[in-house]
Scaffold this motif. Structure first.
Motif, PDB file in Angstrom:
ATOM      1  N   ASP A 107       0.901  -1.112  -0.027  1.00 22.99           N
ATOM      2  CA  ASP A 107       0.017   0.111  -0.138  1.00 22.99           C
ATOM      3  C   ASP A 107       1.033   1.319   0.012  1.00 22.99           C
ATOM      4  O   ASP A 107       2.167   0.950   0.304  1.00 22.99           O
ATOM      5  N   THR A 108       0.234   2.434  -0.411  1.00 26.33           N
ATOM      6  CA  THR A 108       1.119   3.408  -0.230  1.00 26.33           C
ATOM      7  C   THR A 108       0.256   4.874   0.248  1.00 26.33           C
ATOM      8  O   THR A 108      -1.212   4.597   0.299  1.00 26.33           O
ATOM      9  N   ARG A 109       0.734   5.859   0.636  1.00 28.04           N
ATOM     10  CA  ARG A 109      -0.106   6.984   1.343  1.00 28.04           C
ATOM     11  C   ARG A 109       0.688   8.172   0.569  1.00 28.04           C
ATOM     12  O   ARG A 109       1.853   8.442   0.924  1.00 28.04           O
ATOM     13  N   LEU A 110      -0.238   9.143  -0.141  1.00 27.51           N
ATOM     14  CA  LEU A 110       0.490  10.444  -0.423  1.00 27.51           C
ATOM     15  C   LEU A 110       0.580  11.382   0.712  1.00 27.51           C
ATOM     16  O   LEU A 110      -0.564  11.459   1.350  1.00 27.51           O
ATOM     17  N   LEU A 111       1.561  12.117   0.842  1.00 23.62           N
ATOM     18  CA  LEU A 111       1.870  13.146   1.877  1.00 23.62           C
ATOM     19  C   LEU A 111       2.014  14.215   1.326  1.00 23.62           C
ATOM     20  O   LEU A 111       3.211  14.859   0.959  1.00 23.62           O
ATOM     21  N   PRO A 112       1.146  15.143   0.713  1.00 23.84           N
ATOM     22  CA  PRO A 112       1.205  16.442  -0.185  1.00 23.84           C
ATOM     23  C   PRO A 112       1.654  17.597   0.623  1.00 23.84           C
ATOM     24  O   PRO A 112       1.692  18.500  -0.213  1.00 23.84           O
ATOM     25  N   ASP A 113       1.936  17.553   1.655  1.00 28.37           N
ATOM     26  CA  ASP A 113       2.442  18.711   2.534  1.00 28.37           C
ATOM     27  C   ASP A 113       3.221  18.304   3.935  1.00 28.37           C
ATOM     28  O   ASP A 113       3.422  17.292   4.335  1.00 28.37           O
ATOM     29  N   ALA A 114       4.096  19.268   4.269  1.00 26.07           N
ATOM     30  CA  ALA A 114       5.190  18.876   5.356  1.00 26.07           C
ATOM     31  C   ALA A 114       4.230  18.499   6.571  1.00 26.07           C
ATOM     32  O   ALA A 114       4.813  17.468   7.299  1.00 26.07           O
ATOM     33  N   ASP A 115       3.264  19.037   7.099  1.00 22.03           N
ATOM     34  CA  ASP A 115       2.676  18.743   8.150  1.00 22.03           C
ATOM     35  C   ASP A 115       2.227  17.222   8.292  1.00 22.03           C
ATOM     36  O   ASP A 115       2.207  16.566   9.093  1.00 22.03           O
ATOM     37  N   LYS A 116       1.691  16.924   7.206  1.00 24.03           N
ATOM     38  CA  LYS A 116       1.323  15.360   6.950  1.00 24.03           C
ATOM     39  C   LYS A 116       2.305  14.458   7.095  1.00 24.03           C
ATOM     40  O   LYS A 116       2.235  13.459   7.626  1.00 24.03           O
ATOM     41  N   VAL A 222       9.498   8.309   0.797  1.00 29.26           N
ATOM     42  CA  VAL A 222      10.518   8.754  -0.427  1.00 29.26           C
ATOM     43  C   VAL A 222       9.806  10.239  -0.759  1.00 29.26           C
ATOM     44  O   VAL A 222       8.498  10.120  -1.177  1.00 29.26           O
ATOM     45  N   GLY A 223      10.598  11.085  -1.477  1.00 29.86           N
ATOM     46  CA  GLY A 223       9.903  12.386  -1.884  1.00 29.86           C
ATOM     47  C   GLY A 223      10.975  13.563  -1.912  1.00 29.86           C
ATOM     48  O   GLY A 223      12.206  13.278  -2.099  1.00 29.86           O
ATOM     49  N   GLY A 224      10.431  14.549  -1.900  1.00 33.18           N
ATOM     50  CA  GLY A 224      11.271  15.788  -1.989  1.00 33.18           C
ATOM     51  C   GLY A 224      11.546  16.759  -0.662  1.00 33.18           C
ATOM     52  O   GLY A 224      11.888  17.681  -0.679  1.00 33.18           O
ATOM     53  N   MET A 225      10.872  16.099   0.286  1.00 37.43           N
ATOM     54  CA  MET A 225      10.998  17.010   1.611  1.00 37.43           C
ATOM     55  C   MET A 225      12.073  16.710   2.482  1.00 37.43           C
ATOM     56  O   MET A 225      12.806  15.758   2.591  1.00 37.43           O
ATOM     57  N   ASN A 226      12.515  17.842   3.112  1.00 37.25           N
ATOM     58  CA  ASN A 226      13.644  17.984   4.179  1.00 37.25           C
ATOM     59  C   ASN A 226      13.095  18.254   5.263  1.00 37.25           C
ATOM     60  O   ASN A 226      11.593  18.331   5.675  1.00 37.25           O
ATOM     61  N   ILE A 227      13.888  18.599   6.614  1.00 37.88           N
ATOM     62  CA  ILE A 227      13.428  18.859   7.631  1.00 37.88           C
ATOM     63  C   ILE A 227      13.725  20.331   8.140  1.00 37.88           C
ATOM     64  O   ILE A 227      14.892  20.722   7.990  1.00 37.88           O
ATOM     65  N   GLY A 228      12.641  21.096   8.383  1.00 39.34           N
ATOM     66  CA  GLY A 228      12.803  22.459   8.628  1.00 39.34           C
ATOM     67  C   GLY A 228      11.435  23.098   8.575  1.00 39.34           C
ATOM     68  O   GLY A 228      10.619  22.675   8.038  1.00 39.34           O
ATOM     69  N   ARG A 229      11.261  24.284   9.553  1.00 41.19           N
ATOM     70  CA  ARG A 229      10.052  24.821   9.458  1.00 41.19           C
ATOM     71  C   ARG A 229       9.695  25.683   8.078  1.00 41.19           C
ATOM     72  O   ARG A 229       8.788  25.763   7.879  1.00 41.19           O
ATOM     73  N   GLU A 230      10.787  25.742   7.168  1.00 40.50           N
ATOM     74  CA  GLU A 230      10.327  26.505   6.187  1.00 40.50           C
ATOM     75  C   GLU A 230       9.454  25.659   4.930  1.00 40.50           C
ATOM     76  O   GLU A 230       8.675  26.003   4.399  1.00 40.50           O
ATOM     77  N   TYR A 231       9.708  24.118   5.157  1.00 43.02           N
ATOM     78  CA  TYR A 231       9.145  23.378   4.580  1.00 43.02           C
ATOM     79  C   TYR A 231       7.477  23.411   4.935  1.00 43.02           C
ATOM     80  O   TYR A 231       6.592  22.727   4.453  1.00 43.02           O
ATOM     81  N   GLN A 232       7.120  23.895   6.222  1.00 42.80           N
ATOM     82  CA  GLN A 232       5.874  24.066   6.527  1.00 42.80           C
ATOM     83  C   GLN A 232       5.118  25.418   6.294  1.00 42.80           C
ATOM     84  O   GLN A 232       4.077  25.714   6.633  1.00 42.80           O
ATOM     85  N   ILE A 246       5.819  10.231  -0.407  1.00 42.04           N
ATOM     86  CA  ILE A 246       4.944   9.117  -0.402  1.00 42.04           C
ATOM     87  C   ILE A 246       5.487   7.995   0.769  1.00 42.04           C
ATOM     88  O   ILE A 246       6.779   7.776   0.843  1.00 42.04           O
ATOM     89  N   GLU A 247       4.549   7.723   1.523  1.00 37.28           N
ATOM     90  CA  GLU A 247       4.942   6.334   2.513  1.00 37.28           C
ATOM     91  C   GLU A 247       4.515   5.060   1.639  1.00 37.28           C
ATOM     92  O   GLU A 247       3.251   5.123   0.940  1.00 37.28           O
ATOM     93  N   LEU A 248       5.314   4.286   1.523  1.00 37.61           N
ATOM     94  CA  LEU A 248       5.058   2.767   1.001  1.00 37.61           C
ATOM     95  C   LEU A 248       5.328   1.820   2.092  1.00 37.61           C
ATOM     96  O   LEU A 248       6.163   1.880   2.907  1.00 37.61           O
ATOM     97  N   THR A 249       4.606   0.592   2.191  1.00 33.86           N
ATOM     98  CA  THR A 249       4.892  -0.544   2.986  1.00 33.86           C
ATOM     99  C   THR A 249       4.908  -1.892   1.933  1.00 33.86           C
ATOM    100  O   THR A 249       4.388  -1.814   0.643  1.00 33.86           O
ATOM    101  N   GLY A 250       5.794  -2.824   2.348  1.00 32.23           N
ATOM    102  CA  GLY A 250       5.920  -4.173   1.752  1.00 32.23           C
ATOM    103  C   GLY A 250       7.409  -4.119   1.223  1.00 32.23           C
ATOM    104  O   GLY A 250       8.478  -3.406   1.816  1.00 32.23           O
ATOM    105  N   PRO A 251       7.420  -5.198   0.405  1.00 34.78           N
ATOM    106  CA  PRO A 251       8.929  -5.437   0.101  1.00 34.78           C
ATOM    107  C   PRO A 251       9.671  -4.499  -0.477  1.00 34.78           C
ATOM    108  O   PRO A 251      11.066  -4.566  -0.364  1.00 34.78           O
ATOM    109  N   ALA A 252       8.885  -3.424  -1.182  1.00 27.85           N
ATOM    110  CA  ALA A 252       9.926  -2.333  -1.753  1.00 27.85           C
ATOM    111  C   ALA A 252      10.752  -1.627  -0.713  1.00 27.85           C
ATOM    112  O   ALA A 252      11.775  -1.044  -0.932  1.00 27.85           O
ATOM    113  N   ALA A 253      10.480  -1.721   0.487  1.00 33.25           N
ATOM    114  CA  ALA A 253      11.106  -0.815   1.674  1.00 33.25           C
ATOM    115  C   ALA A 253      12.611  -1.518   1.653  1.00 33.25           C
ATOM    116  O   ALA A 253      13.276  -0.853   2.187  1.00 33.25           O
TER     117      ALA A 253
END
Length: 467
Positions: A107-116, A222-232, A246-253
């Motif tokens: 399964d996968t989950r899209l996380l389209p902003d830093a807070d999520k 996996v994606g384009g986000m870093n850690i910092g308040r600017e990304y929020q 994107i969060e993914l679970t399963g063998p791809a990990a």
């Protein structure tokens, strides 16, 4: 003085054979050659600082000696029999280009902003039982960074193995001492170390741009986000920020775990080979997944060629977003040919950029793309840092690579391509909303842009191959 200048000039010219033997793209070679000849001292120094790729052979040797001994690696010549013949051919082609096994996700989950994304990652860190592997290009020393330091310290204190790997250029203003609480709690920390005089590395231009987090070998982000308040969007000097993880679970990990393990080995010379880091408890997931890992350690430009394979494969649409757009001639031609086949080719670029020169270089290519039928959009409501795409109705792409020369050839990048129609539709809806919020560039209006803008584009365009 004249003798000294003559000697310095001669020494500068000695960089030219090194440049020619690197077998760079002809446009990049010519750009550096003119720079060395016209500015003999400065040009040679810049070339040595940011124009070399000496990491290539060193990393290939170390990576080969490490990965060849892993018993869990699979054959790259594999495809899910439920895929269409065209999709199966794409899978086989990209797997061979990357020399990374075809895998699957449950399964996968899209996380389209830093807070999520931050909330999801903090939950997974709190739930981790065995190990947490964290890799970012940038980690800010601010309130957001402090939250993750505390979360990783708490995980290490309860016995979870914590490893943090960061790029030393991306974190230039952050001291290693900031991560000392993690080490003091039993975790490990390392810079990627492309700049290390002790190891005879002076590779300012080669950066690890990957953003990868692996939890217990079963969950990955996996994606384009870093850690910092600017990304929020909390830094007034930067303003709003749009991004994607994107969060993914399963063998791809497990396959993504290998990417982290390779980078960790390069940085620390310590292996992550124990089978406990590559769990075999789950069955093959239903959704075919390809990992695209590119960088100067590969002579085959897997990010570039994988993009070309996708452009050649798509039948109905390919919608892309990129924080930066500096195409080479190959990418440009492939996009033009794709649109000429009647494919709905769309590209969204951030019109509000933290690197304005790249925006001007990208604009210098707009007219030839628009003439071919490619639809171009500039997003001005915030910095649009997202690197994502949808291919027809089945494939979605999320990762760290921009559509620029740096991502195609110089940076270490990481993308995932997943055959998952439901999630593809979800990402397409997100992209459609962003396209609707952006300004579409129209050919007639663009041709009539101010002469000053045309001059700026003409002046900066030759720098594209070396940026």
């Amino acid at each position: 003085m004249s003798i000294a200048l003559s000697v310095l000039y001669f020494l500068s010219l000695l960089t030219i054979p090194h440049l020619l033997f690197r077998k760079k793209h002809p446009s990049a070679t010519l750009a550096w050659l003119w720079g060395i000849l016209l500015f003999p001292f400065l040009g040679a120094l810049l070339y040595l600082a940011i124009g070399t790729d000496r990491l290539k052979r060193k990393r290939l040797h170390r990576r080969a000696s490490f990965t060849s001994s892993r018993p869990h690696r699979k054959n790259t010549d594999w495809a899910n029999p439920s895929l269409s013949p065209g999709d199966a051919a794409l899978v086989s082609q990209i797997a061979r280009l990357n020399q990374i096994p075809v895998t699957q996700v449950d399964d996968t989950r899209l996380l389209p902003d830093a807070d999520k994304f931050y909330d999801a990652l903090l939950i997974r860190i709190a739930e981790a039982r065995h190990h947490i592997h964290i890799q970012f290009y940038i980690w800010r020393k601010d309130a957001t960074g402090d939250i993750f330091i505390k979360a990783l310290v708490a995980a290490a204190q309860r016995g979870v193995k914590v490893r943090v790997l960061l790029d030393e250029v991306g974190c230039f203003f952050v001291p290693a001492s900031y991560f000392k609480p993690i080490v003091d709690s039993g975790g490990e920390f390392s810079w990627f170390l492309t700049i290390s005089p002790r190891r005879q590395r002076y590779l300012l231009n080669l950066r690890n741009h990957r953003k990868l987090q692996v939890i217990d070998g079963a969950i990955a982000f996996v994606g384009g986000m870093n850690i910092g308040r600017e990304y929020q969007g909390l830094d007034p000097s930067v303003g709003g920020w749009r991004d994607m993880q994107i969060e993914l679970t399963g063998p791809a990990a497990c396959v993504l775990q290998e990417s982290f393990a390779d980078d960790w080995y390069f940085a620390t010379k310590r292996h992550i080979e124990d089978e406990c880091y590559y769990p075999k408890s789950f069955q093959a997931g239903p959704f075919t997944t390809l990992v695209v890992a590119g960088g100067p350690d590969s002579i085959h430009s897997p990010v570039q060629k994988s993009l070309l394979a996708m452009l050649n494969h798509t039948q109905k649409r390919i919608w892309l977003t990129s924080g930066y757009f500096v195409p080479n001639s190959v990418t440009l031609t492939a996009m033009q040919l794709c649109a000429a086949r009647g494919v709905d080719v769309r590209l969204l670029i951030s019109g509000k950029s933290d690197h304005p020169i790249l925006l001007h270089i990208g604009r210098s290519y707009y007219e030839e793309l628009l003439e071919s039928g490619v639809r171009l959009f500039e997003y001005n409501a915030a910095i649009h840092h997202c690197k994502a795409g949808v291919i027809d109705d089945d494939w979605l792409l999320v990762g760290s690579a921009n559509l620029d020369n740096r991502s195609m050839h110089l940076n270490f990048e990481l993308n995932v391509l997943i055959h998952m129609p439901e999630r593809t539709a979800e990402l397409a809806a997100i992209l459609k909303k962003d396209y609707d919020s952006a300004v579409e560039i129209k050919l007639d209006k663009f041709r009539n842009r101010p002469l000053r803008q045309k001059w700026i584009e003409a002046i900066v365009r030759p720098f594209g191959p070396v940026l």
